[in-house]
Write a protein that holds these residues in place. Structure first.
Motif, short mmCIF file in Angstrom:
data_model
loop_
_atom_site.label_atom_id
_atom_site.label_comp_id
_atom_site.label_asym_id
_atom_site.label_seq_id
_atom_site.Cartn_x
_atom_site.Cartn_y
_atom_site.Cartn_z
N ASP A 131 0.83 -1.21 0.00
CA ASP A 131 0.00 0.00 0.00
C ASP A 131 0.86 1.25 0.00
O ASP A 131 1.99 1.26 0.51
CB ASP A 131 -0.93 0.02 1.22
CG ASP A 131 -1.90 -1.15 1.22
OD1 ASP A 131 -2.23 -1.62 0.12
OD2 ASP A 131 -2.29 -1.60 2.31
N TYR A 132 0.27 2.32 -0.55
CA TYR A 132 0.91 3.63 -0.50
C TYR A 132 -0.18 4.70 -0.57
O TYR A 132 -1.31 4.44 -0.99
CB TYR A 132 1.90 3.81 -1.65
CG TYR A 132 1.26 3.97 -3.02
CD1 TYR A 132 0.97 5.23 -3.53
CD2 TYR A 132 0.92 2.85 -3.78
CE1 TYR A 132 0.36 5.37 -4.76
CE2 TYR A 132 0.32 2.98 -5.01
CZ TYR A 132 0.05 4.25 -5.51
OH TYR A 132 -0.55 4.38 -6.73
N ARG A 147 4.94 4.97 1.58
CA ARG A 147 4.73 3.55 1.37
C ARG A 147 4.73 2.80 2.70
O ARG A 147 5.30 3.25 3.70
CB ARG A 147 5.80 2.98 0.44
CG ARG A 147 7.21 3.10 0.96
CD ARG A 147 8.22 2.53 -0.02
NE ARG A 147 7.99 1.11 -0.25
CZ ARG A 147 8.66 0.39 -1.13
NH1 ARG A 147 9.59 0.97 -1.88
NH2 ARG A 147 8.41 -0.89 -1.28
N GLN A 165 -2.02 0.60 -4.57
CA GLN A 165 -1.13 -0.51 -4.24
C GLN A 165 0.03 -0.54 -5.22
O GLN A 165 -0.14 -0.28 -6.42
CB GLN A 165 -1.87 -1.84 -4.28
CG GLN A 165 -2.75 -2.10 -3.07
CD GLN A 165 -3.21 -3.53 -2.99
OE1 GLN A 165 -3.32 -4.21 -3.99
NE2 GLN A 165 -3.46 -4.00 -1.77
N GLY A 166 1.21 -0.85 -4.73
CA GLY A 166 2.39 -0.98 -5.57
C GLY A 166 2.30 -2.21 -6.44
O GLY A 166 1.44 -3.07 -6.30
N ILE A 195 6.70 1.43 -6.10
CA ILE A 195 5.73 2.38 -5.56
C ILE A 195 5.89 3.68 -6.35
O ILE A 195 6.98 4.27 -6.35
CB ILE A 195 5.94 2.64 -4.06
CG1 ILE A 195 5.87 1.31 -3.28
CG2 ILE A 195 4.92 3.64 -3.55
CD1 ILE A 195 4.53 0.65 -3.30
#
Length: 434
Positions: A131-132, A147, A165-166, A195
C-alpha cells in the motif's frame, strides 16, 4: 516588639524568656534527627495538643479541613469541565485549530483540550506492504508518496490525494516510469515492489527473451545512437530506446551476404558457414556462390571409367558423345566501382566482392579439330575465325556470327586428293566445292 523563637516541631512562637515550647514542651535547642522522627513527634504532639486544647478548638479543626478538601474537589471539577481530558489510542490523532495555526498530537496518550478551541480526532492510515498514499501539503504545495508497512499520521497541513497498491515485479519484468512534472523517463528492473512517486506514471512490461540466433536492433530516440544486442540473454530497453527483434541469417558454406553500411557507405561480403547478425547500420542481401566445374576433370574421370570396368564399344561410343556435351562453366564479373570486367573460370566456388556484379553462369564452347566459329567484337567491330581444337571462352563484347546451329559451332570441309574450293568474293562471298 518582643523577641520570640519558633519551635522546630510545632512551629509555636515562644518568648525569649522561656526555654521550653509552651505547646509541645520541647527545648529551644531541640532538632529532629530525621524526617520520620519529626513526623512521629508531630503526631504525638498533635494528639497532646488536642487533649490539652479546650473542646471548642477541637471542633473547629476538622471543620476547616473538610472545607479545604471540598474546595479542592470543586476546583478539580471546574477544571475538568473547562479543560476536558481525552485519551488517544495508538491509531488516533488530535487536530486542534488555533487562531492561525493547526497542531496535531499523535496517540497513544492523555491530552488536555482547551474547550474554547475547535478540535477533532481522526484515525491514522494503516498501510500494508504493497500500500501507498499520496499526500499534499496545503501550506507549500509540495507532494510526497508514503509507502508501507507502517501506521501513518498526517501532518498539520497535509491532505490525502489518493491511495493505491504498488506493483510486484519479477526478474523478467521492468517498469517504464515517466514524471509528469519534469517529463523525465527512467526504467526500473525487477525483482522489486514499485511504488510510484507523487507525479509518476508507470507501465509494466516484460523483458525480451533472446536465444542464441536472435537479436534486437536498438535506437535511442533521444540521441539517435544505434546498436545491436545479441542473444542468448534477457534484454531490457532503456528509457528512450525503441527496438525491433530479428533472427540471425543462416549461411551455408556456399552462401554469403553483401552488406552495405548506410552510415559510412562501405560495402563488404561475409561468407558462410555461420549465423550472421547485421550491424546497427547494415543493409544486406543474401546470395549463393557460383559453382564452376571443369571439363578436363570430367573428361579424365569419364575416360578412366571404361578401362576399369572394361565396358563394350557401344558404351565407349556413348561416353564419347557425353564428353562433347560437357562444358566448362565461367562467369563474367564487372566491378561497379571501377568499371573493370573480368572472367572467372572453373573449377571453383566463386564469391563476389562488395562491388561485383556477375553475369549468369555460361558454358565454354568445346571445339574439335574440324570445328570453328566466327566471332565479332561489338566494341571494336573486328571479325575473326576461331578454330579448334580447344575451349572457347566468350568475352563480354564477343558475339558469334553466321551460324546455322544454336551453339555457333561449324564443321570444316574435308578435301580429298583431287577436290578444291572455289572462292568468289564479289559481289557476294561464295564458296564452291569442286
Amino acid at each position: 516588639m518582643a523577641v520570640t523563637w519558633s519551635c522546630k516541631l510545632c512551629m509555636q512562637r515562644n518568648s525569649m524568656d522561656s526555654d521550653q515550647c509552651i505547646t509541645c514542651g520541647r527545648r529551644a535547642d531541640w532538632k529532629p534527627r530525621s524526617e520520620g522522627e519529626m513526623e512521629v513527634y508531630r503526631r504525638k504532639d498533635v494528639a497532646v495538643q488536642r487533649a490539652v486544647r479546650p473542646a471548642r478548638e477541637d471542633a473547629d479543626v476538622p471543620r476547616s479541613d473538610a472545607i479545604q478538601s471540598a474546595l479542592s474537589i470543586l476546583l478539580q471539577i471546574l477544571m475538568t469541565m473547562m479543560c476536558p481530558v481525552r485519551f488517544l489510542r495508538m491509531d488516533e490523532q488530535l487536530r486542534v485549530q488555533h487562531l492561525t495555526t493547526i497542531t496535531v498530537v499523535n496517540g497513544p496518550g492523555l491530552v488536555w483540550i482547551n474547550p474554547f478551541k475547535s478540535y477533532h480526532i481522526t484515525k491514522a492510515v494503516t498501510l500494508g506492504v504493497l500500500d501507498y498514499v499520496r499526500v499534499r501539503d496545503t501550506m507549500d504545495g509540495s507532494e510526497r508518496a508514503v509507502r508501507g508497512p507502517r501506521l501513518f499520521f498526517l501532518g498539520p497541513y497535509e491532505k490525502l490525494e489518493g491511495a493505491g497498491q504498488g506493483v510486484s515485479l519479477t526478474s523478467m519484468q521492468y517498469v517504464l516510469i515517466q514524471d509528469k512534472q519534469t517529463g523525465e523517463r527512467k526504467v526500473q528492473r525487477g525483482p522489486l515492489i514499485w511504488i510510484p512517486g507523487p507525479r509518476e506514471e508507470g507501465k509494466v512490461m516484460n523483458g525480451v527473451r533472446l536465444n542464441s540466433t536472435e537479436y534486437v536492433s536498438v535506437e535511442d530516440s533521444l540521441t539517435g545512437a544505434r546498436r545491436v544486442e545479441k542473444g542468448p540473454c534477457i534484454w531490457f530497453p532503456g528509457p528512450y530506446e525503441e527496438w525491433e527483434q530479428g533472427s540471425g541469417v543462416w549461411l551455408s558454406s556456399t552462401e554469403f551476404v553483401t552488406v552495405q553500411n548506410t552510415l559510412s557507405g562501405d560495402k563488404r561480403v561475409d561468407k558462410g558457414p555461420c549465423v550472421w547478425f547485421p550491424g546497427p547500420y547494415d543493409q544486406w542481401t543474401k546470395g549463393a556462390s557460383a559453382s564452376l566445374t571443369c571439363t578436363q576433370q570430367l573428361h579424365q574421370s569419364v575416360i578412366r571409367l571404361p578401362r576399369r570396368l572394361a565396358v563394350s564399344l557401344r558404351t565407349l561410343a556413348a561416353i564419347s558423345v557425353s564428353k562433347r556435351q560437357l562444358a566448362l562453366r565461367y562467369i563474367t564479373v564487372v566491378n561497379k566501382l571501377t568499371g573493370a570486367s573480368s572472367m572467372v573460370k572453373g573449377p571453383c566456388i566463386w564469391f563476389p566482392g562488395p562491388y561485383d556484379s556477375a553475369s549468369a553462369v555460361k558454358e565454354a564452347i568445346v571445339l574439335q579439330d574440324d570445328e570453328y566459329v566466327k566471332l565479332k567484337d561489338i566494341s571494336t567491330g573486328t571479325r575473326w575465325v576461331h578454330r579448334g581444337k580447344g575451349l572457347l571462352f566468350l568475352e563480354p563484347t564477343w558475339r558469334i556470327e553466321n551460324s546455322m546451329s544454336s551453339s555457333g559451332v561449324q564443321k570444316s570441309w574435308g578435301l580429298r586428293g583431287r577436290e578444291f574450293f572455289r572462292l568468289q568474293v564479289a559481289p557476294h562471298l561464295r564458296v564452291t566445292k569442286s
